[in-house]
Write an enzyme that holds these catalytic residues in place. Structure first.
Site, mmCIF file in Angstrom:
data_model
loop_
_atom_site.group_PDB
_atom_site.id
_atom_site.type_symbol
_atom_site.label_atom_id
_atom_site.label_comp_id
_atom_site.label_asym_id
_atom_site.label_seq_id
_atom_site.Cartn_x
_atom_site.Cartn_y
_atom_site.Cartn_z
ATOM 1 N N ARG A 1 0.351 14.714 14.238
ATOM 2 C CA ARG A 1 1.079 14.182 12.953
ATOM 3 C C ARG A 1 1.002 15.405 11.985
ATOM 4 O O ARG A 1 0.275 16.261 11.679
ATOM 5 C CB ARG A 1 0.014 13.280 12.223
ATOM 6 C CG ARG A 1 0.579 12.170 11.209
ATOM 7 C CD ARG A 1 -0.550 11.174 10.994
ATOM 8 N NE ARG A 1 -1.442 11.635 10.002
ATOM 9 C CZ ARG A 1 -2.017 11.323 8.978
ATOM 10 N NH1 ARG A 1 -1.815 9.922 8.659
ATOM 11 N NH2 ARG A 1 -2.874 11.966 8.267
ATOM 12 N N TYR B 1 -5.050 11.349 -3.606
ATOM 13 C CA TYR B 1 -5.657 12.497 -2.910
ATOM 14 C C TYR B 1 -4.669 13.004 -1.695
ATOM 15 O O TYR B 1 -5.022 14.012 -1.218
ATOM 16 C CB TYR B 1 -7.148 12.223 -2.307
ATOM 17 C CG TYR B 1 -7.311 11.098 -1.427
ATOM 18 C CD1 TYR B 1 -7.168 11.196 -0.046
ATOM 19 C CD2 TYR B 1 -7.845 10.016 -1.878
ATOM 20 C CE1 TYR B 1 -7.158 10.299 0.667
ATOM 21 C CE2 TYR B 1 -8.215 9.052 -1.217
ATOM 22 C CZ TYR B 1 -7.926 8.942 0.152
ATOM 23 O OH TYR B 1 -7.928 7.817 1.087
ATOM 24 N N LYS B 2 -3.638 12.265 -1.331
ATOM 25 C CA LYS B 2 -2.722 12.755 -0.183
ATOM 26 C C LYS B 2 -1.722 13.560 -1.203
ATOM 27 O O LYS B 2 -1.882 14.596 -1.262
ATOM 28 C CB LYS B 2 -2.449 11.389 0.556
ATOM 29 C CG LYS B 2 -3.455 10.941 1.322
ATOM 30 C CD LYS B 2 -3.391 9.574 1.967
ATOM 31 C CE LYS B 2 -4.447 9.257 2.664
ATOM 32 N NZ LYS B 2 -4.341 7.805 3.093
ATOM 33 N N ASP C 1 0.865 -1.187 -0.106
ATOM 34 C CA ASP C 1 0.100 -0.055 -0.010
ATOM 35 C C ASP C 1 0.741 1.181 -0.044
ATOM 36 O O ASP C 1 1.691 1.596 0.710
ATOM 37 C CB ASP C 1 -0.924 0.157 1.443
ATOM 38 C CG ASP C 1 -2.018 1.183 1.092
ATOM 39 O OD1 ASP C 1 -1.675 2.131 0.623
ATOM 40 O OD2 ASP C 1 -3.226 0.992 1.959
HETATM 41 C C1 LIG Z 1 -5.498 6.945 3.233
HETATM 42 C C2 LIG Z 1 -5.334 5.567 3.223
HETATM 43 C C3 LIG Z 1 -6.131 4.702 2.598
HETATM 44 C C4 LIG Z 1 -7.511 4.907 2.226
HETATM 45 O O1 LIG Z 1 -8.090 3.961 1.465
HETATM 46 P P1 LIG Z 1 -9.447 4.463 0.509
HETATM 47 O O2 LIG Z 1 -10.276 3.334 0.061
HETATM 48 O O3 LIG Z 1 -8.742 5.211 -1.004
HETATM 49 O O4 LIG Z 1 -10.275 5.484 1.221
HETATM 50 C C5 LIG Z 1 -5.570 3.318 2.640
HETATM 51 N N1 LIG Z 1 -4.656 2.606 3.055
HETATM 52 C C6 LIG Z 1 -3.641 3.661 3.717
HETATM 53 C C7 LIG Z 1 -2.316 3.084 4.150
HETATM 54 C C8 LIG Z 1 -3.960 5.142 3.688
HETATM 55 O O5 LIG Z 1 -3.265 5.560 4.432
#
Ligand SMILES: *Cc1c(COP(=O)(O)O)cnc(C)c1O
Length: 418
Positions: free
Chosen positions: A376, A226-227, A201
């Site tokens: 954070r 989106y991050k 991930d």
């Molecule tokens: C932000 C984040 C997500 C978000 O998942 P979505 O399905 O796109 O909402 C998943 N895994 C991690 C490690 C994250 O930081």
């Protein structure tokens, strides 16, 4: 030399400093939450307006071909590929991380079960982002424990916990809470020796650290835009599948018409498209993906090593200011100090973390709180400079000096904490 003077010199020498003019950061704010939701960039706003007015507005349905909407997932993927250390034919922009994780996890399990139907363990970490664990739990409940069984260990125990019962190891490269970065290349080497597939991930990696999916030999990956990639709230995510697996007639269960070999033949039987395309399910959100595509333009020509180096330097600048201050002993740092062991955020534990975060926000420093007690801070160097850090630190100093965080209105968690 004062902290501010040093900051001014560092900003003046920064080769990436010009990029900040591309972003619509509200005046007077220091945005340290770009690791949760990247800000709006001016080119994104312009492209969105153009697509709304000229494409959807004027050319309507013709735009699928005339403006190549149909190819947008692959075009965005090509831009992403360069940030991820891979090629466009192994990346796709679509859906959310959660949904993409479902697809690659079931794919990886099916691949393993072809030759070893008893390999059923999905190994992950206790502190992984919850949605990742929920997806495994969901697959496990649906297919049964014999096909998928979740096992959780501490991050430090990952390598020692690998065994031949494990089908898949699922990790997040940069931990969302602590900011600790794992050595993915080493994990892949150890896992592959035991026949284990690795899913990574990249939510806190893409656009933050120099990801090298091919060099590290990662099997599958997912991540969001989106991050650090500034694609907008809920922007479509991405997935990666190594070519060596794509070539094995890989399957995934969310077989939608957009992943069909001939979507517009409208035949009753599913025939997967060649390559990565088969991971598409339904119609892509063109407006949302337009924002992603425009936001990725800002990374064109940016060297990810250089970008991450700046993030580390900016973060170190903050850490040094805090550690040299009279508040140092109140904060416990969670993030490792070694550059190779962290992404672009710093996390500190403090008993009043939530209230401090709220008091900082009231002063225009947008920080982030994570339960139970973590402050954070995201250091996103496309739009943050060293002087921003001085402003942020001075705000923190004021909050603590005036005990603003002890104001009763911030003693209770309020609303939805995102
Ligand atoms: C932000 C984040 C997500 C978000 O998942 P979505 O399905 O796109 O909402 C998943 N895994 C991690 C490690 C994250 O930081």
């Amino acid at each position: 030399m004062s902290l501010r003077q040093r900051a001014k010199e560092l900003d003046a020498a920064d080769p990436l400093a010009h990029l900040r003019t591309q972003f619509a950061i509200p005046a007077g704010k220091v945005y340290l939450d770009g690791n949760s939701l990247g800000p709006l960039a001016h080119p994104v706003r312009e492209r969105m307006q153009q697509v709304l007015a000229e494409q959807w507005g004027e050319d309507l349905i013709e735009s699928w071909n005339k403006h190549s909407w149909i190819d947008l997932p692959q075009r965005s993927a090509a831009r992403l590929a360069h940030l991820l250390g891979t090629q466009a034919d192994q990346v796709l922009c679509c859906d959310s991380i959660s949904v993409n994780l479902f697809k690659v996890l079931t794919s990886a399990l099916e691949l393993q079960h072809r030759t070893e139907p008893t390999r059923n363990v999905v190994l992950s970490t206790q502190d992984n982002f919850p949605t990742d664990l929920y997806m495994v739990q969901g697959v496990s409940e649906f297919l049964g424990q014999h096909a998928c069984q979740l096992q959780l260990v501490e991050e430090e125990q990952l390598l020692a916990s690998l065994s031949e019962e494990i089908a898949v190891v699922l990790v997040t490269e940069v931990n969302f809470r602590s900011g600790r970065r794992l050595d993915i290349e080493k994990l892949c080497q150890h896992a592959h020796q035991l026949g284990i597939l690795v899913i990574v991930d990249l939510a806190h990696s893409a656009g933050s650290v120099a990801v090298e999916l091919e060099r590290w030999q990662v099997d599958f990956a997912v991540g969001c835009t989106y991050k650090y990639l500034n694609g907008g709230p809920g922007a479509p995510a991405f997935l990666y599948c190594a070519k060596r697996h794509l070539e094995q007639n890989l399957k995934q269960p969310l077989q939608g018409w957009m992943g069909h070999a001939e979507p517009f033949a409208f035949t009753p039987d599913y025939v997967p498209a060649e390559g990565i395309q088969r991971f598409l399910s339904g119609t892509p959100s063109i407006l949302a993906m337009t924002a992603v595509d425009a936001a990725l333009d800002l990374f064109a020509g940016v060297d990810m090593q250089q970008l991450h180096q700046k993030a580390l330097a900016v973060a170190d600048f903050f850490a040094e200011a805090l550690e040299n201050s009279r508040w140092a002993t109140e904060f416990t740092r969670l993030t490792p100090t070694q550059h190779s062991e962290r992404g672009s955020q710093l996390s500190y534990s403090h008993p009043h973390a939530y209230a401090i975060c709220q008091a900082l926000i009231a002063r225009g420093v947008i920080a982030d709180f994570r339960a139970p007690s973590y402050l954070r801070l995201g250091f996103t160097p496309l739009y943050l400079g060293f002087e921003d850090i001085v402003n942020a630190f001075e705000a923190l100093d004021q909050v603590l000096s005036n005990a603003e965080h002890l104001d009763p209105k911030w003693q209770k968690l309020q609303g939805k904490v995102t």
